[in-house]
Each structure stands twice: as C-alpha cells, then as structure tokens.
Design a protein around this motif. Structure first.
Motif, PDB file in Angstrom:
ATOM      1  N   HIS A  67       0.763   2.491  -4.555  1.00  0.00           N
ATOM      2  CA  HIS A  67       1.258   1.632  -3.542  1.00  0.00           C
ATOM      3  C   HIS A  67      -0.120   0.660  -3.262  1.00  0.00           C
ATOM      4  N   LEU A  68       0.180  -0.471  -3.202  1.00  0.00           N
ATOM      5  CA  LEU A  68      -0.712  -1.496  -2.553  1.00  0.00           C
ATOM      6  C   LEU A  68      -0.162  -1.927  -1.042  1.00  0.00           C
ATOM      7  N   ALA A  69      -0.739  -1.675  -0.142  1.00  0.00           N
ATOM      8  CA  ALA A  69       0.052  -1.743   1.146  1.00  0.00           C
ATOM      9  C   ALA A  69      -0.780  -2.843   2.051  1.00  0.00           C
ATOM     10  N   MET A  70      -0.291  -3.454   3.076  1.00  0.00           N
ATOM     11  CA  MET A  70      -0.890  -4.290   4.095  1.00  0.00           C
ATOM     12  C   MET A  70      -0.121  -4.125   5.269  1.00  0.00           C
ATOM     13  N   TRP A  71      -1.066  -4.110   6.286  1.00  0.00           N
ATOM     14  CA  TRP A  71      -0.365  -4.208   7.714  1.00  0.00           C
ATOM     15  C   TRP A  71      -1.352  -4.928   8.620  1.00  0.00           C
ATOM     16  N   PRO A  72      -0.809  -5.862   9.603  1.00  0.00           N
ATOM     17  CA  PRO A  72      -1.284  -6.552  10.437  1.00  0.00           C
ATOM     18  C   PRO A  72      -2.085  -5.499  11.578  1.00  0.00           C
ATOM     19  N   MET A  73      -3.518  -5.262  11.576  1.00  0.00           N
ATOM     20  CA  MET A  73      -4.153  -4.195  12.000  1.00  0.00           C
ATOM     21  C   MET A  73      -3.385  -3.008  12.170  1.00  0.00           C
ATOM     22  N   ALA A  74      -3.068  -2.266  13.025  1.00  0.00           N
ATOM     23  CA  ALA A  74      -2.780  -0.862  12.886  1.00  0.00           C
ATOM     24  C   ALA A  74      -0.875  -0.748  12.881  1.00  0.00           C
ATOM     25  N   ILE A  75      -0.469  -2.035  12.693  1.00  0.00           N
ATOM     26  CA  ILE A  75       1.043  -2.160  12.496  1.00  0.00           C
ATOM     27  C   ILE A  75       1.447  -2.047  10.903  1.00  0.00           C
ATOM     28  N   TYR A  76       2.264  -1.093  10.474  1.00  0.00           N
ATOM     29  CA  TYR A  76       2.592  -1.015   8.962  1.00  0.00           C
ATOM     30  C   TYR A  76       3.504  -2.156   8.739  1.00  0.00           C
ATOM     31  N   ASN A  77       3.278  -2.760   7.482  1.00  0.00           N
ATOM     32  CA  ASN A  77       4.327  -3.946   7.114  1.00  0.00           C
ATOM     33  C   ASN A  77       4.861  -3.597   5.813  1.00  0.00           C
ATOM     34  N   ASN A  78       5.674  -4.331   4.959  1.00  0.00           N
ATOM     35  CA  ASN A  78       5.959  -4.012   3.847  1.00  0.00           C
ATOM     36  C   ASN A  78       5.115  -3.480   2.758  1.00  0.00           C
ATOM     37  N   GLY A  79       5.172  -2.402   2.115  1.00  0.00           N
ATOM     38  CA  GLY A  79       4.309  -2.101   0.876  1.00  0.00           C
ATOM     39  C   GLY A  79       4.619  -3.387  -0.107  1.00  0.00           C
ATOM     40  N   ILE A  80       3.376  -3.458  -1.078  1.00  0.00           N
ATOM     41  CA  ILE A  80       3.521  -4.437  -2.004  1.00  0.00           C
ATOM     42  C   ILE A  80       3.899  -3.790  -3.326  1.00  0.00           C
ATOM     43  N   LYS A  81       5.128  -3.628  -3.433  1.00  0.00           N
ATOM     44  CA  LYS A  81       5.992  -2.973  -4.459  1.00  0.00           C
ATOM     45  C   LYS A  81       5.174  -1.674  -5.258  1.00  0.00           C
ATOM     46  N   LYS A  82       6.033  -0.924  -5.922  1.00  0.00           N
ATOM     47  CA  LYS A  82       5.377   0.230  -6.545  1.00  0.00           C
ATOM     48  C   LYS A  82       4.663  -0.190  -7.949  1.00  0.00           C
ATOM     49  N   ILE A  83       3.569   0.339  -8.174  1.00  0.00           N
ATOM     50  CA  ILE A  83       2.949   0.041  -9.284  1.00  0.00           C
ATOM     51  C   ILE A  83       2.548   1.430  -9.917  1.00  0.00           C
ATOM     52  N   LYS A  84       2.955   1.899 -10.938  1.00  0.00           N
ATOM     53  CA  LYS A  84       2.607   2.984 -11.527  1.00  0.00           C
ATOM     54  C   LYS A  84       1.127   3.283 -11.817  1.00  0.00           C
ATOM     55  N   GLU A  85       0.745   4.486 -11.549  1.00  0.00           N
ATOM     56  CA  GLU A  85      -0.650   4.851 -11.863  1.00  0.00           C
ATOM     57  C   GLU A  85      -1.091   4.340 -12.980  1.00  0.00           C
ATOM     58  N   THR A  86      -0.593   4.682 -14.223  1.00  0.00           N
ATOM     59  CA  THR A  86      -0.868   4.254 -15.473  1.00  0.00           C
ATOM     60  C   THR A  86      -1.104   2.721 -15.512  1.00  0.00           C
ATOM     61  N   ILE A  87      -0.166   1.988 -14.905  1.00  0.00           N
ATOM     62  CA  ILE A  87      -0.263   0.323 -15.055  1.00  0.00           C
ATOM     63  C   ILE A  87      -1.508  -0.034 -14.153  1.00  0.00           C
ATOM     64  N   ILE A  88      -1.935   0.706 -13.100  1.00  0.00           N
ATOM     65  CA  ILE A  88      -3.106   0.341 -12.370  1.00  0.00           C
ATOM     66  C   ILE A  88      -4.285   0.690 -13.123  1.00  0.00           C
ATOM     67  N   LEU A  89      -4.455   1.602 -13.925  1.00  0.00           N
ATOM     68  CA  LEU A  89      -5.540   2.008 -14.850  1.00  0.00           C
ATOM     69  C   LEU A  89      -5.612   0.749 -16.039  1.00  0.00           C
ATOM     70  N   LEU A  90      -4.471   0.488 -16.515  1.00  0.00           N
ATOM     71  CA  LEU A  90      -4.536  -0.626 -17.522  1.00  0.00           C
ATOM     72  C   LEU A  90      -5.096  -1.884 -17.115  1.00  0.00           C
ATOM     73  N   PHE A  91      -4.486  -2.301 -15.827  1.00  0.00           N
ATOM     74  CA  PHE A  91      -4.888  -3.530 -15.146  1.00  0.00           C
ATOM     75  C   PHE A  91      -6.634  -3.432 -14.927  1.00  0.00           C
ATOM     76  N   ILE A  92      -7.051  -2.255 -14.221  1.00  0.00           N
ATOM     77  CA  ILE A  92      -8.464  -2.369 -14.120  1.00  0.00           C
ATOM     78  C   ILE A  92      -9.340  -2.473 -15.398  1.00  0.00           C
ATOM     79  N   SER A  93      -8.768  -1.839 -16.420  1.00  0.00           N
ATOM     80  CA  SER A  93      -9.491  -1.871 -17.720  1.00  0.00           C
ATOM     81  C   SER A  93      -9.305  -3.116 -18.400  1.00  0.00           C
ATOM     82  N   PHE A  94      -8.300  -3.948 -18.473  1.00  0.00           N
ATOM     83  CA  PHE A  94      -8.104  -5.086 -18.977  1.00  0.00           C
ATOM     84  C   PHE A  94      -8.829  -6.308 -18.231  1.00  0.00           C
ATOM     85  N   SER A  95      -8.935  -6.266 -16.797  1.00  0.00           N
ATOM     86  CA  SER A  95      -9.457  -7.246 -16.132  1.00  0.00           C
ATOM     87  C   SER A  95     -10.616  -7.268 -15.616  1.00  0.00           C
ATOM     88  N   SER A  96     -11.572  -5.931 -15.872  1.00  0.00           N
ATOM     89  CA  SER A  96     -12.905  -5.739 -15.619  1.00  0.00           C
ATOM     90  C   SER A  96     -13.910  -6.363 -16.601  1.00  0.00           C
TER      91      SER A  96
END
Length: 205
Positions: free
Chosen positions: A176-205
C-alpha cells in the motif's frame, strides 16, 4: 532470425511485462501505468493540495522508494505546488539501518529532495536494540508505533501537514501507499502488488 514483439499500448517498444488484464507492455508504458494509477487515486480523494508540505517516510526499501519516486514524478507531470521532504528514521539497529541509510542518501540525490533524519536515540534516549533488551519483546512490537511518532515529530518541526508512507504487505495483505493529514488516516493510494513495486523500482531507477 527473431521477431520483436511490440508493446500493445504504444506499438513501438519491445515488451517487458504483462498487465493484470493480459496486455503485453513495454517498460515506459508500465511506468506510466503505475504513475497514472496513483495519480487518479490522488485526484479522486483530493489527497494533495497546492498548500501542502508533505513528509515522505523513507527507509531505503523498495516500498518507500517507489512511493517517493512516484510522488516526485507525478508532481513533475501534474504540478500542484506542494512541497516534499524525505524523512528517514534511524532506529539504531546495528548492521541494518546504517546500510539502508546509504540507500536513503542515494534516493535524496536521485530525486533532488531535501532529507531529514531523526533517530530513536535522540527522541527516546535509546536505540531499538536497547529498547528490545529493556522491554523483552521483539522489535516489531515497538517499531511501527515509534517510527510513526518520529515522522509526526519531524512533520511538526518543519511545518508539514501531510505524511506519506508505505505500509509493508505483511500488515495489510498487499503493498500500500498511504497518506494522511498529520496523524489522521486518509484513503490509501490503491493496492499495488509487491511484484509490481519491485518492477517499478527496477525500471524507473
């Protein structure tokens, strides 16, 4: 002879992976697809405003590296005027955090963003190793709460009003990528599978 299979989106570049819908896509279209996924979620839930100062919690791992990279790329493509600061927490875990901080320094230079480092020793008077010895529980029992407190302390120090952080898949069932105003939780930024995150870092770095 061989035939190059072209991307089914741009029809120009060679393919490198496949989408969840089964489309064969190239490296660039893959990167844009992930960035657009996050951007659409940011727009839908109005997660970023032009007056925001956003603290991005980074550890040197793949999840927080992906989060920081995606937010920086989105800001470049769709300027909001928001300000971003990377924040790393040094728990004082011997043989672990010192090495991962090297990755954090690399990320700072790569993204050209300011970096703040806060340590358990400075805030709590003890390192994570010392806390575990004193409390008798494993590090995971303390670490999540203490690290988020550290992020909040830095946010208040530099007058940031939003904290962005990555949540390990072991806690929520998926990356998950998540954001919240200070200590208040907000909506998570979509589920992104771990394998997808690995590919993104590999391709974009």
């Amino acid at each position: 002879f061989w035939i190059m299979v072209k991307c089914q989106i741009c029809n120009e570049n060679p393919i490198c992976t496949k989408t969840s819908e089964g489309k064969l896509i190239c490296k660039q279209c893959f990167i844009e697809r992930i960035e657009n996924l996050v951007y659409e979620c940011i727009k839908e839930f109005e997660l970023i405003q032009k007056t925001d100062h956003i603290v991005i919690g980074v550890s040197g791992g793949k999840d927080s590296t992906a989060l920081a990279t995606i937010l920086k790329r989105i800001e470049e493509k769709h300027p909001t005027g928001a300000k971003y600061t990377l924040v790393a927490v040094d728990e004082g875990i011997v043989g672990y955090r010192d090495k991962s901080l090297e990755c954090v320094y690399w990320l700072r230079d790569y993204l050209q963003l300011p970096l703040e480092i806060i340590s358990y020793k400075d805030i709590y008077g003890m390192t994570m190793d010392e806390i575990v010895k004193t409390g008798g529980k494993n590090a995971c029992s303390y670490c999540g709460v203490l690290r988020r407190q550290c992020l909040e302390k830095v946010a208040m120090k530099i007058n940031a009003n939003v904290i962005a952080f990555s949540v390990p898949c072991i806690q929520l069932g998926s990356g998950h990528l998540a954001m919240w105003p200070m200590a208040i939780y907000n909506n998570g930024i979509k589920k992104i599978k771990e394998t997808i995150i690995l590919l993104f870092i590999s391709f974009s770095s």
